[in-house]
Design a protein around this motif. Structure first.
Motif, PDB file in Angstrom:
ATOM      1  N   SER A  78      -5.451 -12.222   2.495  1.00  0.00           N
ATOM      2  CA  SER A  78      -4.386 -12.991   3.137  1.00  0.00           C
ATOM      3  C   SER A  78      -3.995 -12.347   4.458  1.00  0.00           C
ATOM      4  O   SER A  78      -3.575 -11.187   4.485  1.00  0.00           O
ATOM      5  N   LYS A 109      -1.576 -11.542   7.223  1.00  0.00           N
ATOM      6  CA  LYS A 109      -0.114 -11.497   7.301  1.00  0.00           C
ATOM      7  C   LYS A 109       0.403 -11.715   8.715  1.00  0.00           C
ATOM      8  O   LYS A 109       1.371 -12.428   8.916  1.00  0.00           O
ATOM      9  N   TRP A 125      -3.638  -7.423   7.087  1.00  0.00           N
ATOM     10  CA  TRP A 125      -4.102  -8.240   5.968  1.00  0.00           C
ATOM     11  C   TRP A 125      -3.644  -7.646   4.641  1.00  0.00           C
ATOM     12  O   TRP A 125      -3.514  -6.436   4.510  1.00  0.00           O
ATOM     13  N   GLU A 126      -3.438  -8.508   3.673  1.00  0.00           N
ATOM     14  CA  GLU A 126      -3.429  -8.086   2.286  1.00  0.00           C
ATOM     15  C   GLU A 126      -4.871  -8.123   1.810  1.00  0.00           C
ATOM     16  O   GLU A 126      -5.642  -9.016   2.188  1.00  0.00           O
ATOM     17  N   LEU A 144      -2.928  -2.868   1.766  1.00  0.00           N
ATOM     18  CA  LEU A 144      -2.620  -3.391   3.088  1.00  0.00           C
ATOM     19  C   LEU A 144      -3.673  -2.830   4.038  1.00  0.00           C
ATOM     20  O   LEU A 144      -3.918  -1.623   4.048  1.00  0.00           O
ATOM     21  N   SER A 149       6.803  -8.653   1.991  1.00  0.00           N
ATOM     22  CA  SER A 149       7.225  -8.016   3.235  1.00  0.00           C
ATOM     23  C   SER A 149       8.683  -8.357   3.528  1.00  0.00           C
ATOM     24  O   SER A 149       9.244  -9.327   3.004  1.00  0.00           O
ATOM     25  N   ASP A 203       8.830 -11.865   4.825  1.00  0.00           N
ATOM     26  CA  ASP A 203       8.651 -12.865   3.781  1.00  0.00           C
ATOM     27  C   ASP A 203       9.913 -13.032   2.942  1.00  0.00           C
ATOM     28  O   ASP A 203      10.350 -14.156   2.663  1.00  0.00           O
ATOM     29  N   GLU A 252       6.424  -7.222   8.999  1.00  0.00           N
ATOM     30  CA  GLU A 252       5.293  -7.195   8.071  1.00  0.00           C
ATOM     31  C   GLU A 252       4.870  -5.772   7.724  1.00  0.00           C
ATOM     32  O   GLU A 252       4.015  -5.584   6.858  1.00  0.00           O
ATOM     33  N   ARG A 277       7.801  -3.276   3.447  1.00  0.00           N
ATOM     34  CA  ARG A 277       7.647  -3.960   2.171  1.00  0.00           C
ATOM     35  C   ARG A 277       8.869  -3.695   1.301  1.00  0.00           C
ATOM     36  O   ARG A 277       9.452  -2.604   1.347  1.00  0.00           O
TER      37      ARG A 277
END
Length: 221
Positions: A27, A29, A38-39, A48, A102, A105, A142, A145
């Protein structure tokens, strides 16, 4: 399949090979001028991953330097890079993925944190920044977390240490070159291409404080 641009070349999540032969991207980010966050997954565990843009000199040295700089961090909330290397002229870095989402998020999902949640979270981020003794210089939502804490609020985990002053700063006359920084969180001196230090991280903390309450950075499009 999800198609995205990586350093001028396309990458499709469904068919891209694992970064470093180990980390399978899952994913995207955020995309920044200096690369993408990215995840990812390795052996069933979440990570990460930072995959840099093309154009940096000595990418393998940058990755190794970041791993070396952070390997001895023993500070609550400050996450070390556990692995890194060079691939296709780009550097990559990986760290265990902690928390449930994050900062950006969680703030969006809740349409803003409460003032108390925001203040205590930013205090933890500031503590991690202060105790490392090194400038971060690309702090963004991002790279923080959050994990729900017993009794309410959140525990924080800050990523991205070890690249401050390893990568070039933004230069207004060379807008196509990759640079260290997250545009929505950059201090005025960073945006002007001047030397940045810990004071720039204080500015980024202010942006995060605003984002926590309003669910978006103040100058986001």
């Amino acid at each position: 399949a999800v198609r995205t641009e990586v350093g001028g070349q396309s990458m499709t999540e469904s068919n891209a090979g694992p970064v470093g032969g180990k980390y399978r991207l899952s994913s995207l980010k955020v995309s920044l001028p200096m690369g993408e966050i990215w995840e990812a997954e390795r052996d069933g565990n979440p990570f990460l991953v930072l995959l840099s843009a093309a154009g940096f000199d000595a990418p393998a040295d940058i990755a190794q330097g970041a791993v070396d700089i952070t390997e001895d961090l023993d500070i609550p909330g400050a996450v070390s890079w556990s692995d890194g290397g060079e691939e296709d002229g780009r550097f990559w870095l990986a760290a265990p993925l902690l928390g449930e989402g994050s900062f950006s998020d969680v703030a969006k999902q809740k349409d803003g944190l409460t003032p108390l949640e925001t203040a205590t979270t930013i205090h933890q981020v500031a503590f991690a920044l202060e105790c490392t003794g090194m400038p971060h210089l690309w702090l963004c939502g991002e790279l923080v977390r959050l994990a729900p804490a017993p009794g309410g609020g959140y525990n924080t985990y800050v990523y991205g240490f070890g690249l401050g002053h390893q990568l070039p700063a933004y230069q207004p006359l060379d807008k196509s070159a990759p640079f260290l920084g997250a545009p929505n969180y950059m201090s005025p001196e960073q945006a002007e291409g001047n030397e940045a230090d810990n004071a720039s991280d204080v500015y980024a903390l202010g942006v995060l404080l605003y984002e926590g309450i309003r669910s978006r950075p103040p100058f986001a499009p």
